[in-house]
Motif scaffolding. Structure first.
Motif, PDB file in Angstrom:
ATOM      1  N   UNK A   1       0.631  -1.313  -0.084  1.00 57.16           N
ATOM      2  CA  UNK A   1      -0.047  -0.136  -0.023  1.00 57.16           C
ATOM      3  C   UNK A   1       0.889   1.337   0.135  1.00 57.16           C
TER       4      UNK A   1
ATOM      5  N   UNK B   1      -5.090   3.145  -6.206  1.00 54.99           N
ATOM      6  CA  UNK B   1      -5.697   3.841  -5.210  1.00 54.99           C
ATOM      7  C   UNK B   1      -6.190   2.515  -4.312  1.00 54.99           C
TER       8      UNK B   1
ATOM      9  N   UNK C   1      -3.684   0.979  -2.281  1.00 58.23           N
ATOM     10  CA  UNK C   1      -3.122   1.848  -1.156  1.00 58.23           C
ATOM     11  C   UNK C   1      -4.357   1.589  -0.075  1.00 58.23           C
ATOM     12  N   UNK C   2      -5.581   1.314  -0.496  1.00 57.33           N
ATOM     13  CA  UNK C   2      -6.527   1.326   0.493  1.00 57.33           C
ATOM     14  C   UNK C   2      -6.502  -0.013   1.112  1.00 57.33           C
ATOM     15  N   UNK C   3      -5.767  -0.809   0.697  1.00 54.12           N
ATOM     16  CA  UNK C   3      -5.542  -2.129   1.607  1.00 54.12           C
ATOM     17  C   UNK C   3      -6.255  -3.501   0.651  1.00 54.12           C
ATOM     18  N   UNK C   4      -6.707  -3.305  -0.535  1.00 53.88           N
ATOM     19  CA  UNK C   4      -7.275  -4.316  -1.160  1.00 53.88           C
ATOM     20  C   UNK C   4      -6.099  -5.383  -1.790  1.00 53.88           C
TER      21      UNK C   4
ATOM     22  N   UNK D   1      -9.677  -8.809  -4.742  1.00 55.49           N
ATOM     23  CA  UNK D   1     -10.767  -7.812  -4.266  1.00 55.49           C
ATOM     24  C   UNK D   1     -10.822  -6.661  -5.290  1.00 55.49           C
TER      25      UNK D   1
END
Lengths: 354, 213
Positions: free
Chosen positions: B126, B161, B164-167, B171
């Motif tokens: 991320x 993005x 970076x959001x943790x997906x 997912x």
């Protein structure tokens, strides 16, 4: 260089034992060559008149001697004195007293040469007779004095510079030591005391890690920085410590910390607290912030069980409303992305007002 | 088949830890504790992936990549570091690493990252995704832009993005309605831009990397 070359080669062969003598031979060779060159020029009439050349040569020899004796590098500070001393004096057999005597002797010869050169110059120019030129005499005296004292000035300057550098170095060392003592060593002591409490140890280590990273990057601690991303990071740190859950913050761009941005940080803190409380067991919580002049967005994501939106657990409704309500009051939006088994993500958006 | 791995790290405890954590998922065929021992070890065992520490005496991970690439340019590296400073990350990526993860990664995620690099994909943490978005954020004067290298497409930006959001990739594919292979293709394209673009931020980060490790 034909005359000088053989002694030089000679010297290289037995350099370890007889360096002093070899280099003296080279010096004499070079001097003789220079003399031959000068004489040749003189013969051709290309030279300055005698009454200038000879005093200058004498003075040059004196200056060379003085610089050799006293113009060297200043004595290093005591800590490194030993290694430097062995470099400077390859013949440890010579006693200090003899070395000092020899220094004095060579220096004296140097001074005498310069003074002699000055006198010779004045004599050759007729300035020593009773009606001589006082100004010229004074000038020559000053030049001679300057030549004699130059090495000492130079050395003094060098010593001062070296002392200053050393002082700065030791100050820096002391600062680093003090910092490590206050931070890392304290934490390590605490970690040893609490070795039976993994959660506390993890929190301590995490806090120390963050603090050390800021320090290494030369950034002030998050609490002392005034910007949206710093405020968000500070909020995440607090939640992390309160709940013992790791929160990874990634921030892109930045925004001034105005009233609306503060509200956004407060809402994000609620979302982080929620995530840590209800999904902290499932793994780290991610916070991603993207800020541009026109829009600021925060995403808070956990890897917890998630839930169906139409069946919001009652204990989460209040918090959710506080997040949504707070954002709405400041002209922003809050959206929830979740489904059973897929974790939960809160998306907070603040568009800039026109 | 499990991918073969060489671990290069100057901390013995860390090597031992990774070895035992990954034992079930990868085949560790060797390890090394510095630049000098790493290069011959990698060339002798020809592993699918080299797990590479960024900070080591003697030039660090960047130097290992440089020396191995002369002989074996197809060797794949995954950088693994405690540092998350942009200059460290960008320097090792631009030297040729196919991914960058921090040492706080969970064993399962690390095993997954190794497998991904072994398959020829890129692995972005991320934070690395955040750096890339930061670096490619500013608009450039049109005359200086090489659109192939200096700008991200809207889709690439979206994928980054989400990282970076943790997906995870799966997912992301689900959320964007594309296949996981397409997500990987986007990430590989970003990696290529990261390695080849002359954008100011990237060269500055690469240049600022401290030489004292």
């Amino acid at each position: 260089m034909a005359t000088a070359a053989p002694p030089a080669e000679h010297e290289r062969e037995r350099a370890p034992r007889r360096r002093g003598r070899g280099s003296r031979r080279v010096a004499v060779g070079a001097a003789l060559l220079a003399l031959a060159f000068l004489l040749a020029l003189r013969q051709l009439g290309l030279l300055f008149p005698d009454h200038i050349v000879w005093p200058v040569m004498l003075a040059a020899a004196g200056v060379a001697l003085i610089w050799r004796q006293w113009g060297g590098r200043p004595a290093p500070p005591p800590t490194t004195a030993r290694s430097a001393a062995t470099q400077a004096a390859p013949e440890p057999a010579v006693s200090d007293e003899r070395a000092a005597l020899r220094t004095l002797y060579r220096g004296g010869v140097g001074v005498a040469l310069i003074v002699g050169a000055g006198l010779l110059f004045l004599y050759a120019n007729g300035a020593l007779s009773g009606l001589g030129d006082v100004a010229l005499t004074a000038l020559v005296a000053i030049v001679a004095l300057g030549l004699i004292l130059a090495p000492f000035w130079w050395r003094l300057g060098n010593t001062l510079a070296a002392e200053r550098a050393e002082r700065i170095r030791s100050q820096e060392r002391a600062e680093v030591a003090a910092h490590l003592h206050d931070s890392v060593l304290q934490t390590l002591a605490l970690v040893q005391q609490r070795a039976d409490d993994p959660k506390t140890v993890a929190t301590l280590a995490r806090r120390q890690e963050r603090e050390l990273r800021d320090w290494l990057r030369g950034r002030p601690p998050t609490a002392e920085r005034e910007s949206f991303s710093a405020a968000l990071e500070a909020a995440a740190e607090e939640v992390e410590e309160a709940h013992g859950v790791r929160i990874d913050v990634v921030a892109v761009g930045d925004h001034p910390l105005d009233e609306r941005a503060e509200a956004l940080v407060a809402a994000a803190r609620e979302a982080l607290t929620n995530a840590a409380k209800f999904a902290g067991e499932a793994g780290p919580v991610s916070a991603y912030a993207e800020a541009s002049p026109r829009r600021v967005q925060v995403f808070v994501r956990d890897r917890g069980p998630g839930f169906a939106l139409d069946a919001v657990p009652p204990d989460r409704r209040g918090v959710r409303e506080s997040i949504v309500g707070r954002m709405a009051r400041h002209g922003g939006t809050a959206t929830l992305h979740t489904a059973p088994g897929q974790g939960t993500e809160v998306e907070l958006t603040l568009e800039d007002r026109e | 088949m499990n991918p073969s791995v060489v671990i290069v790290d100057d901390h013995e405890l860390f090597r031992a830890g990774v070895r035992s954590e990954l034992a079930a998922h990868v085949e560790v065929v060797g390890d090394a504790d510095g630049v000098e021992s790493a290069v011959p070890a990698i060339l002798a065992t020809e592993p699918d992936v080299v797990l590479l520490d960024v900070h080591m005496p003697g030039g660090g991970g960047v130097e290992v990549i440089r020396q191995v690439a002369k002989v074996r340019p197809e060797q794949r590296f995954l950088a693994l570091s405690v540092s998350d400073a942009p200059d460290d990350v960008i320097a090792v990526i631009r030297a040729g690493a196919r991914g960058y993860v921090t040492k706080s990664i969970t064993p399962a995620e690390l095993a997954d990252a190794v497998r991904r690099v072994a398959d020829g994909d890129a692995v972005f943490s991320p934070r690395l995704a955040g750096f890339v978005l930061d670096a490619f954020a500013g608009a450039l004067p049109a005359s200086q832009v090489d659109p192939e290298l200096d700008q991200l497409t809207a889709r690439e930006r979206e994928v980054l993005q989400h990282i970076a959001r943790g997906y995870m990739y799966k997912e992301i594919a689900l959320r964007l309605g594309i296949s996981a292979k397409t997500v990987e293709a986007h990430v590989s394209a970003v990696l290529r831009k990261l390695q080849l673009s002359n954008r100011h931020e990237l060269s500055r980060w690469a240049a600022e990397r401290r030489l004292v490790d």
